[in-house]
Design a protein around this motif. Structure first.
Motif, PDB file in Angstrom:
ATOM      1  N   PRO A 237       0.806  -1.226   0.000  1.00 19.05           N
ATOM      2  CA  PRO A 237       0.000   0.000   0.000  1.00 19.05           C
ATOM      3  C   PRO A 237       0.838   1.276   0.000  1.00 19.05           C
ATOM      4  CG  PRO A 237      -0.824  -1.582   1.612  1.00 19.05           C
ATOM      5  CD  PRO A 237       0.484  -2.110   1.127  1.00 19.05           C
ATOM      6  N   ALA A 238       2.113   1.190   0.439  1.00 21.37           N
ATOM      7  CA  ALA A 238       2.973   2.381   0.447  1.00 21.37           C
ATOM      8  C   ALA A 238       3.215   2.915  -0.950  1.00 21.37           C
ATOM      9  CB  ALA A 238       4.306   2.057   1.124  1.00 21.37           C
ATOM     10  N   LEU A 239       2.993   2.067  -1.976  1.00 23.98           N
ATOM     11  CA  LEU A 239       3.219   2.509  -3.354  1.00 23.98           C
ATOM     12  C   LEU A 239       2.028   3.272  -3.925  1.00 23.98           C
ATOM     13  CD1 LEU A 239       4.882  -0.717  -4.855  1.00 23.98           C
ATOM     14  CD2 LEU A 239       5.971   1.209  -3.678  1.00 23.98           C
ATOM     15  N   ALA A 240       0.871   3.171  -3.270  1.00 28.98           N
ATOM     16  CA  ALA A 240      -0.353   3.756  -3.819  1.00 28.98           C
ATOM     17  C   ALA A 240      -0.268   5.259  -4.079  1.00 28.98           C
ATOM     18  CB  ALA A 240      -1.532   3.444  -2.908  1.00 28.98           C
ATOM     19  N   PRO A 241       0.330   6.064  -3.177  1.00 33.99           N
ATOM     20  CA  PRO A 241       0.338   7.520  -3.403  1.00 33.99           C
ATOM     21  C   PRO A 241       1.462   8.004  -4.325  1.00 33.99           C
ATOM     22  CG  PRO A 241       0.478   6.949  -1.049  1.00 33.99           C
ATOM     23  CD  PRO A 241       0.814   5.742  -1.823  1.00 33.99           C
ATOM     24  N   LEU A 242       2.359   7.127  -4.775  1.00 33.98           N
ATOM     25  CA  LEU A 242       3.593   7.597  -5.411  1.00 33.98           C
ATOM     26  C   LEU A 242       3.350   8.343  -6.718  1.00 33.98           C
ATOM     27  CD1 LEU A 242       6.132   4.718  -4.696  1.00 33.98           C
ATOM     28  CD2 LEU A 242       5.575   6.742  -3.350  1.00 33.98           C
ATOM     29  N   ALA A 243       2.481   7.811  -7.574  1.00 36.39           N
ATOM     30  CA  ALA A 243       2.230   8.478  -8.847  1.00 36.39           C
ATOM     31  C   ALA A 243       1.598   9.845  -8.630  1.00 36.39           C
ATOM     32  CB  ALA A 243       1.338   7.603  -9.732  1.00 36.39           C
ATOM     33  N   SER A 244       0.652   9.902  -7.690  1.00 36.29           N
ATOM     34  CA  SER A 244       0.000  11.175  -7.392  1.00 36.29           C
ATOM     35  C   SER A 244       1.014  12.197  -6.898  1.00 36.29           C
ATOM     36  CB  SER A 244      -1.089  10.966  -6.337  1.00 36.29           C
ATOM     37  OG  SER A 244      -1.692  12.189  -5.984  1.00 36.29           O
ATOM     38  N   THR A 245       1.901  11.777  -5.983  1.00 37.07           N
ATOM     39  CA  THR A 245       2.920  12.689  -5.461  1.00 37.07           C
ATOM     40  C   THR A 245       3.867  13.137  -6.566  1.00 37.07           C
ATOM     41  OG1 THR A 245       2.837  11.616  -3.296  1.00 37.07           O
ATOM     42  CG2 THR A 245       4.778  12.945  -3.779  1.00 37.07           C
TER      43      THR A 245
END
Length: 393
Positions: A358-366
């Motif tokens: 789940p730690a990868l979920a925000p990466l593209a948005s950031t």
């Protein structure tokens, strides 16, 4: 130049660290450490906690209700709150408009507006950029026409960050077309609940709602909301933008995100790759160098010397570092960092995210969101020209 902290400053750091540990809500720090979406209640809730302590206006002098901290103490406060996972203070009220009201507002305006900013009760928005007036801010066209004891405001602002939450807005408005563009601008405070104010969302690539367009259609603003003198707003705007010369570097958040990058790299099995470790090491060196530059400015201010005019350099390097750590997080996650899953940006979501982390979920948005950092606050191209003129000569 002495960049080491005194025993008194170290004690101050420990006191801040202990207070933040006891008062920062765990659910908020969890969101910050994991780049999960912060709500208005999260942001304003933390602001009110700081306001109750008297620390929301942490850069304010005592005469206006602030703690009267030195530049070093302010830096230590920013560092400890960032590392603890506190949200960055929404700057428009306590960091941006408040110093202008203190410096150029009259006693009545100070009494009227500063308490609500200090407590975190009143949410302020910034009305600077317009379509066609971004880096060339002097070309603003939003018009304020004086009629008796009121100004009638017509025009449009854009990229208004978190303007959907705004109670009040400080605006650069055109009150004259004579002379140079800078000479016809005034600084006006506007109640966003006034008839004729329309806030429209600008949806971002990841579906989030961070910025807005704001339209003014014959909005009546009492003349008593004018800060300082008419047509002197450009002077006040420059004061606002230069007041926090170290804040825009955001070095403390970079230090926190560096640790997050290392956690992601380890969880994805790329931390032991020597080439990837080299990239992390280069980023860490850049962050340390940026911190040293910030401390040089603070050291000069504390010693009473003229502060180095390097605000542009701080902005350039800080924004590039923010983009770089978001890029390296994406590289660490590989293909699994690409999906944009809105639900995965919400706290507590534990679904089967691709790749299982789940730690990868925000990466593209950031990553996509950080593309803005080299543009806002004066684009880096413009900042380089300013540095060339003011620092290099």
């Amino acid at each position: 130049m002495d960049l080491s902290f005194t025993p008194e400053e170290q004690k101050f750091r420990e006191e801040i660290r202990a207070w933040v540990r006891d008062n920062l809500p765990k659910e908020i720090s969890h969101k910050v450490h994991n780049a999960l979406e912060l709500t208005r209640d999260d942001l304003q809730g933390w602001a009110k906690i700081l306001g109750k302590k008297g620390w929301l206006g942490y850069g304010w002098p005592k005469e206006f209700g602030g703690p009267g901290w030195t530049a070093i103490q302010r830096h230590l406060f920013e560092e400890e709150t960032a590392l603890a996972g506190a949200p960055r203070i929404v700057p428009f009220g306590p960091v941006m408009v408040a110093p202008v009201i203190m410096a150029f507002g009259n006693a009545e305006q100070q009494k009227r507006f500063l308490p609500g900013i200090a407590s975190g009760e009143v949410w302020w928005s910034q009305g600077y950029s317009e379509p066609g007036s971004g880096s060339d801010l002097a070309s603003v066209k939003t018009k304020a026409e004086r009629k008796g004891d009121k100004y009638i405001v017509n025009g449009q602002k854009t990229w208004t960050t978190l303007g959907q939450y705004g109670d009040w807005m400080f605006n650069l408005v055109r009150t004259s077309n004579e002379g140079k563009p800078q000479t016809g601008i005034s600084f006006l405070l506007l109640d966003m609940k006034s008839p004729g104010v329309t806030v429209r969302p600008i949806k971002l690539l990841d579906g989030s709602h961070e910025v807005n367009e704001v339209f003014f259609d014959n909005v009546e603003v009492p003349a008593e909301n004018l800060i300082g003198e008419e047509n002197k707003g450009w002077t006040y705007a420059k004061h606002l933008l230069s007041h926090e010369r170290t804040n825009i570097a955001d070095v403390n958040r970079a230090k926190r995100e560096l640790e997050r990058l290392k956690r992601i790299a380890k969880s994805e099995g790329v931390y032991d790759d020597l080439r990837f470790r080299d990239e992390i090491a280069k980023l860490e060196v850049d962050i340390v160098a940026l911190e040293m530059m910030v401390l040089r400015v603070l050291s000069a201010a504390t010693s009473g010397k003229n502060s180095l005019d390097v605000a542009g350099l701080l902005k350039i390097r800080g924004s590039e570092i923010q983009q770089r750590y978001s890029e390296l997080m994406m590289l660490a996650g590989g293909a699994y960092s690409l999906p944009l899953v809105r639900e995965a940006m919400e706290a507590g979501w534990q679904g089967d995210f691709p790749g299982g982390n789940p730690a990868l979920a925000p990466l593209a948005s950031t990553f996509f969101n950080m593309r803005k950092t080299t543009i806002y606050g004066g684009s880096n191209e413009v900042q380089r020209n300013i540095v060339a003129q003011t620092v290099l000569g």
